[in-house]
Motif scaffolding. Structure first.
Motif, PDB file in Angstrom:
ATOM      1  N   UNK A 199       9.064   4.311   3.491  1.00  0.00           N
ATOM      2  CA  UNK A 199       7.675   4.770   3.407  1.00  0.00           C
ATOM      3  C   UNK A 199       7.180   5.278   4.757  1.00  0.00           C
ATOM      4  N   UNK A 200       6.414   6.343   4.717  1.00  0.00           N
ATOM      5  CA  UNK A 200       5.725   6.782   5.930  1.00  0.00           C
ATOM      6  C   UNK A 200       4.582   5.795   6.186  1.00  0.00           C
ATOM      7  N   UNK A 201       4.012   5.849   7.377  1.00  0.00           N
ATOM      8  CA  UNK A 201       2.908   4.941   7.682  1.00  0.00           C
ATOM      9  C   UNK A 201       1.721   5.142   6.734  1.00  0.00           C
ATOM     10  N   UNK A 202       1.314   6.387   6.451  1.00  0.00           N
ATOM     11  CA  UNK A 202       0.217   6.570   5.481  1.00  0.00           C
ATOM     12  C   UNK A 202       0.571   6.037   4.084  1.00  0.00           C
ATOM     13  N   UNK A 203       1.819   6.186   3.655  1.00  0.00           N
ATOM     14  CA  UNK A 203       2.234   5.639   2.352  1.00  0.00           C
ATOM     15  C   UNK A 203       2.151   4.109   2.363  1.00  0.00           C
ATOM     16  N   UNK A 204       2.604   3.514   3.454  1.00  0.00           N
ATOM     17  CA  UNK A 204       2.539   2.065   3.617  1.00  0.00           C
ATOM     18  C   UNK A 204       1.090   1.587   3.514  1.00  0.00           C
ATOM     19  N   UNK A 205       0.177   2.250   4.223  1.00  0.00           N
ATOM     20  CA  UNK A 205      -1.237   1.879   4.187  1.00  0.00           C
ATOM     21  C   UNK A 205      -1.821   2.043   2.790  1.00  0.00           C
ATOM     22  N   UNK A 206      -1.389   3.079   2.069  1.00  0.00           N
ATOM     23  CA  UNK A 206      -1.874   3.302   0.702  1.00  0.00           C
ATOM     24  C   UNK A 206      -1.431   2.160  -0.215  1.00  0.00           C
ATOM     25  N   UNK A 207      -0.177   1.723  -0.072  1.00  0.00           N
ATOM     26  CA  UNK A 207       0.304   0.601  -0.888  1.00  0.00           C
ATOM     27  C   UNK A 207      -0.495  -0.660  -0.563  1.00  0.00           C
ATOM     28  N   UNK A 208      -0.750  -0.918   0.714  1.00  0.00           N
ATOM     29  CA  UNK A 208      -1.537  -2.094   1.086  1.00  0.00           C
ATOM     30  C   UNK A 208      -2.952  -2.024   0.496  1.00  0.00           C
ATOM     31  N   UNK A 209      -3.580  -0.865   0.596  1.00  0.00           N
ATOM     32  CA  UNK A 209      -4.929  -0.692   0.059  1.00  0.00           C
ATOM     33  C   UNK A 209      -4.932  -0.883  -1.459  1.00  0.00           C
ATOM     34  N   UNK A 210      -3.979  -0.267  -2.145  1.00  0.00           N
ATOM     35  CA  UNK A 210      -3.887  -0.427  -3.596  1.00  0.00           C
ATOM     36  C   UNK A 210      -3.635  -1.882  -3.980  1.00  0.00           C
ATOM     37  N   UNK A 211      -2.855  -2.575  -3.169  1.00  0.00           N
ATOM     38  CA  UNK A 211      -2.578  -3.989  -3.417  1.00  0.00           C
ATOM     39  C   UNK A 211      -3.866  -4.801  -3.319  1.00  0.00           C
ATOM     40  N   UNK A 212      -4.633  -4.554  -2.279  1.00  0.00           N
ATOM     41  CA  UNK A 212      -5.897  -5.280  -2.092  1.00  0.00           C
ATOM     42  C   UNK A 212      -6.890  -4.994  -3.211  1.00  0.00           C
ATOM     43  N   UNK A 213      -6.766  -3.825  -3.831  1.00  0.00           N
ATOM     44  CA  UNK A 213      -7.668  -3.455  -4.924  1.00  0.00           C
ATOM     45  C   UNK A 213      -7.102  -3.819  -6.302  1.00  0.00           C
ATOM     46  N   UNK A 214      -6.059  -4.623  -6.323  1.00  0.00           N
ATOM     47  CA  UNK A 214      -5.525  -5.145  -7.580  1.00  0.00           C
ATOM     48  C   UNK A 214      -4.804  -4.150  -8.455  1.00  0.00           C
ATOM     49  N   UNK A 215      -4.212  -3.139  -7.850  1.00  0.00           N
ATOM     50  CA  UNK A 215      -3.569  -2.099  -8.655  1.00  0.00           C
ATOM     51  C   UNK A 215      -2.124  -2.388  -9.045  1.00  0.00           C
ATOM     52  N   UNK A 216      -1.525  -3.465  -8.522  1.00  0.00           N
ATOM     53  CA  UNK A 216      -0.125  -3.776  -8.819  1.00  0.00           C
ATOM     54  C   UNK A 216       0.025  -5.190  -9.351  1.00  0.00           C
ATOM     55  N   UNK A 217       1.016  -5.378 -10.211  1.00  0.00           N
ATOM     56  CA  UNK A 217       1.419  -6.704 -10.674  1.00  0.00           C
ATOM     57  C   UNK A 217       2.654  -7.181  -9.920  1.00  0.00           C
TER      58      UNK A 217
END
Length: 177
Positions: free
Chosen positions: A90-108
């Protein structure tokens, strides 16, 4: 709420469990830690994916192989399961997007390379979410005597201990020494 058989059928297209799978699924659903040693191709991944879909929070899957993570996440997403991975691809922006999505409950389910577990950004995110289970895939990588030894696997316990609430822990492998 769905049950294990509904999840097995609806997400994975199977009507029944293979030998050994249901016992592992039941142990995890009962809140017990579990060790799963099965032959390659016996369906170990479903043993943690099914409980992950039934638990309230997120399941973190520690996995050593980028290609395996990509395949697993691709299959899950195609089956309608919100999943992601965090690794060096992952690029750094992709990594940050996954973290943000995780905090917003988008993944199981989130697959993560063992080397990423104790990084500040990932740890900070994990402290903000409910982690129901940590599944250690390719758990034989813990063995210092094996050719697949990954020193970062020894830090999984530090990761689990850093969490406010201890999740269920499952270890899965096709190889045991």
């Amino acid at each position: 709420m769905s049950d294990k058989i509904s999840v097995l059928k609806d997400y994975f297209g199977h009507d029944s469990f293979r030998d050994g799978q249901e016992q592992i699924v039941d142990a995890l659903l009962d809140g017990r830690d579990a060790l799963c040693i099965m032959p390659t191709g016996a369906g170990k991944s479903m043993c943690y994916q099914i409980p992950a879909l039934l638990f309230d929070g997120v399941t973190i899957v520690v996995s050593p192989l980028i290609s395996l993570m990509k395949d697993q996440v691709g299959s899950l997403v195609q089956s309608g399961v919100p999943a992601a991975y965090i690794n060096s691809s992952l690029s750094y922006p992709q990594f940050l997007r996954v973290l943000s999505n995780t905090e917003h409950g988008k993944y199981k389910i989130i697959y993560v390379a063992p080397e990423r577990l104790l990084t500040d950004g990932f740890l900070d995110t994990c402290k903000k979410i409910k982690i129901s289970m940590v599944a250690v895939d390719e758990a034989h990588c813990v063995s210092q005597w094996g050719q697949d030894f990954r020193p970062s696997y020894l830090k999984i316990i530090s990761f689990v201990e850093s969490l406010a609430n201890r999740p269920i822990v499952g270890a899965f492998t096709a190889t045991a020494t």
